[in-house]
Design an enzyme around this catalytic site. Sequence first.
Site, PDB file in Angstrom:
ATOM      1  CG  ASN A  91      -1.860  -1.182   1.238  1.00  0.00           C
ATOM      2  OD1 ASN A  91      -2.438  -1.518   0.218  1.00  0.00           O
ATOM      3  ND2 ASN A  91      -2.013  -1.820   2.390  1.00  0.00           N
ATOM      4  CG  HIS A 104       4.737  -2.403   4.984  1.00  0.00           C
ATOM      5  ND1 HIS A 104       4.744  -1.052   5.227  1.00  0.00           N
ATOM      6  CD2 HIS A 104       3.436  -2.780   4.952  1.00  0.00           C
ATOM      7  CE1 HIS A 104       3.498  -0.629   5.353  1.00  0.00           C
ATOM      8  NE2 HIS A 104       2.674  -1.664   5.175  1.00  0.00           N
ATOM      9  CG  HIS A 106       0.629  -6.345   3.463  1.00  0.00           C
ATOM     10  ND1 HIS A 106       0.064  -6.353   4.714  1.00  0.00           N
ATOM     11  CD2 HIS A 106       0.812  -5.035   3.151  1.00  0.00           C
ATOM     12  CE1 HIS A 106      -0.096  -5.109   5.141  1.00  0.00           C
ATOM     13  NE2 HIS A 106       0.348  -4.283   4.207  1.00  0.00           N
TER      14      HIS A 106
END
Length: 121
Positions: A91, A104, A106
Amino acid sequence: MTYDQNNIFSRILRDEIPCNKVYENEYALAFHDIAPHAPVHILVIPKGAYESIIDFSAHASSDEVSGFWKAVSHVADQQGITKDGCRILSNVGANGGQEVPHFHVHLLGGVFLGPILFKKL
Ligand code: 5GP
């Protein structure tokens, strides 16, 4: 936007906050998401201070980029989600719903995840 040194993942990297680590190399750290959305839900973060995948792609060195994505592949294999498939997503910013301003990805798997999530217009 200036990188926020006090974001939660930066604090995890400094060992100020614990995490449930699954893998680490010179350039990346991987740990379980605290609020999993699938049987396997791992976060992989670079060790460098980058606020998003856009920032990382634009400014990280080739070694950092390579080391980070090698870690993502390693963790996917380690978690056994490569064969049946998984979702890898990142995101970005307010519209992307990014809560933690340290890049990051996921890694989600272990179950059929359905079609990619879009907010209905
Ligand atoms: P984002 O919305 O920024 O893409 O995802 C942030 C993720 O970080 C969320 O899935 C959230 O559950 C996870 N998270 C937030 N705080 C912590 C924490 O302290 N430890 C761990 N392991 N995950 C966290």
